[in-house]
Design a protein around this motif. Structure first.
Motif, PDB file in Angstrom:
ATOM      1  N   GLU A 127       3.952   8.819 -11.465  1.00  0.00           N
ATOM      2  CA  GLU A 127       5.349   9.064 -11.958  1.00  0.00           C
ATOM      3  C   GLU A 127       5.948   7.735 -11.111  1.00  0.00           C
ATOM      4  OE1 GLU A 127       9.053   9.825 -13.333  1.00  0.00           O
ATOM      5  OE2 GLU A 127       7.001  10.597 -13.871  1.00  0.00           O
ATOM      6  N   THR A 128       5.572   7.420 -10.141  1.00  0.00           N
ATOM      7  CA  THR A 128       6.286   6.099  -9.344  1.00  0.00           C
ATOM      8  C   THR A 128       5.854   4.932 -10.336  1.00  0.00           C
ATOM      9  OG1 THR A 128       5.643   7.128  -7.193  1.00  0.00           O
ATOM     10  CG2 THR A 128       5.996   4.769  -7.407  1.00  0.00           C
ATOM     11  N   VAL A 155       0.873  -1.177   0.103  1.00  0.00           N
ATOM     12  CA  VAL A 155       0.055  -0.047   0.014  1.00  0.00           C
ATOM     13  C   VAL A 155       0.843   1.154  -0.001  1.00  0.00           C
ATOM     14  CG1 VAL A 155      -1.946   1.293   1.354  1.00  0.00           C
ATOM     15  CG2 VAL A 155      -1.777  -1.228   1.350  1.00  0.00           C
ATOM     16  N   VAL A 156       0.543   2.173  -1.164  1.00  0.00           N
ATOM     17  CA  VAL A 156       1.632   3.347  -1.174  1.00  0.00           C
ATOM     18  C   VAL A 156       0.685   4.599  -1.074  1.00  0.00           C
ATOM     19  CG1 VAL A 156       3.116   4.646  -2.524  1.00  0.00           C
ATOM     20  CG2 VAL A 156       3.057   1.976  -2.775  1.00  0.00           C
ATOM     21  N   ASP A 157       0.671   5.123   0.205  1.00  0.00           N
ATOM     22  CA  ASP A 157      -0.097   6.344   0.450  1.00  0.00           C
ATOM     23  C   ASP A 157       0.618   7.437   1.270  1.00  0.00           C
ATOM     24  OD1 ASP A 157      -2.212   8.093   1.139  1.00  0.00           O
ATOM     25  OD2 ASP A 157      -3.812   6.623   0.321  1.00  0.00           O
ATOM     26  N   SER A 170       5.445   7.004   0.526  1.00  0.00           N
ATOM     27  CA  SER A 170       5.750   7.884  -0.753  1.00  0.00           C
ATOM     28  C   SER A 170       6.238   7.120  -1.824  1.00  0.00           C
ATOM     29  CB  SER A 170       6.907   8.657  -0.387  1.00  0.00           C
ATOM     30  OG  SER A 170       8.174   7.917  -0.064  1.00  0.00           O
ATOM     31  N   GLY A 171       6.178   7.557  -2.983  1.00  0.00           N
ATOM     32  CA  GLY A 171       6.925   6.939  -3.957  1.00  0.00           C
ATOM     33  C   GLY A 171       8.312   6.392  -4.084  1.00  0.00           C
ATOM     34  N   PRO A 172       9.141   7.133  -3.814  1.00  0.00           N
ATOM     35  CA  PRO A 172      10.460   6.599  -3.657  1.00  0.00           C
ATOM     36  C   PRO A 172      10.634   5.389  -2.657  1.00  0.00           C
ATOM     37  CG  PRO A 172      10.468   9.081  -3.541  1.00  0.00           C
ATOM     38  CD  PRO A 172       9.103   8.753  -3.533  1.00  0.00           C
ATOM     39  N   ASP A 173       9.828   5.420  -1.511  1.00  0.00           N
ATOM     40  CA  ASP A 173       9.751   4.446  -0.601  1.00  0.00           C
ATOM     41  C   ASP A 173       9.306   3.214  -1.250  1.00  0.00           C
ATOM     42  OD1 ASP A 173      11.026   6.053   1.427  1.00  0.00           O
ATOM     43  OD2 ASP A 173       9.307   6.610   2.480  1.00  0.00           O
ATOM     44  N   ALA A 174       8.290   3.263  -2.201  1.00  0.00           N
ATOM     45  CA  ALA A 174       7.691   2.205  -2.587  1.00  0.00           C
ATOM     46  C   ALA A 174       8.912   1.582  -3.680  1.00  0.00           C
ATOM     47  CB  ALA A 174       6.481   2.738  -3.363  1.00  0.00           C
ATOM     48  N   ILE A 197       0.129  -3.941  -6.152  1.00  0.00           N
ATOM     49  CA  ILE A 197       0.504  -2.750  -5.344  1.00  0.00           C
ATOM     50  C   ILE A 197      -0.782  -1.702  -5.387  1.00  0.00           C
ATOM     51  CG2 ILE A 197       2.213  -0.810  -5.476  1.00  0.00           C
ATOM     52  CD1 ILE A 197       3.866  -2.867  -7.204  1.00  0.00           C
ATOM     53  N   LEU A 198      -1.235  -1.380  -4.421  1.00  0.00           N
ATOM     54  CA  LEU A 198      -2.192  -0.075  -4.110  1.00  0.00           C
ATOM     55  C   LEU A 198      -1.554   1.043  -4.258  1.00  0.00           C
ATOM     56  CD1 LEU A 198      -4.743  -1.800  -1.865  1.00  0.00           C
ATOM     57  CD2 LEU A 198      -4.855  -1.849  -4.148  1.00  0.00           C
ATOM     58  N   MET A 199      -1.642   1.994  -5.113  1.00  0.00           N
ATOM     59  CA  MET A 199      -0.818   3.071  -5.538  1.00  0.00           C
ATOM     60  C   MET A 199      -1.928   4.451  -5.317  1.00  0.00           C
ATOM     61  SD  MET A 199       2.247   4.292  -6.048  1.00  0.00           S
ATOM     62  CE  MET A 199       3.099   2.858  -6.998  1.00  0.00           C
TER      63      MET A 199
END
Length: 170
Positions: A94-95, A38-40, A65-69, A81-83
């Motif tokens: 962008e991620t 989960v990316v949020d 965050s995107g970079p952490d993902a 992946i839930l983005m």
């Protein structure tokens, strides 16, 4: 929905406790489990989504965050992946674009956008960035189950390949 009788549950539970050496273990009462990222950027959204996924029987990790993902995806594989669509620094679009650029030929992770945007243009932007599907926030648990089940591979068994976050494109 498929309903099991008490007698069948007894047989299934006994098989789970005492499987024979070559007997496949049958478990009708458990849903397919998967590993989901989960990316949020919103901690409350991450917590609510995590709770929903656990209720559905999935294991999940969360990042903000995107970079952490992208870093997490270098270390682990995920079934889905839930983005989040909108995040500061690097949004979900962008991620996903960066993820797609570094994937091997013919393999791609399943990315599902989570967005409050319901307009056709935002959905099209998600698809053009390489996302596979979308969920509209606030996400209802039944809606989540349907979309995840659409993309989730069956659990690994002696007759199926191991589950991973990568799907082969035909």
């Amino acid at each position: 929905p498929f309903m099991c009788s008490p007698a069948l549950n007894c047989v299934v539970n006994d098989a789970d406790r005492n499987p024979g050496p070559a007997d496949p273990v049958l478990s009708i009462s458990e849903p397919p489990r998967g590993r989901i990222l989960v990316v949020d950027d919103n901690p409350t959204n991450r917590q609510v989504t995590l709770h929903q996924l656990e209720h559905l029987g999935h294991d999940a990790d969360t990042v903000g965050s995107g970079p952490d993902a992208l870093k997490m995806l270098e270390e682990r594989q995920y079934d889905v992946i839930l983005m989040d669509y909108e995040m500061p620094d690097m949004d979900g679009l962008e991620t996903t674009r960066r993820l797609r650029r570094r994937e091997a030929d013919g393999l791609r992770a399943v990315v599902i956008a989570m967005t409050a945007h319901t307009m056709h243009k935002e959905r099209q932007d998600c698809l053009e960035a390489g996302m596979d599907d979308h969920l509209v926030k606030p996400v209802q648990i039944e809606q989540m189950r349907v979309v995840i089940d659409r993309w989730m591979r069956p659990p690994s068994s002696p007759c199926s390949p191991p589950s991973s976050s990568l799907k082969r494109i035909r």
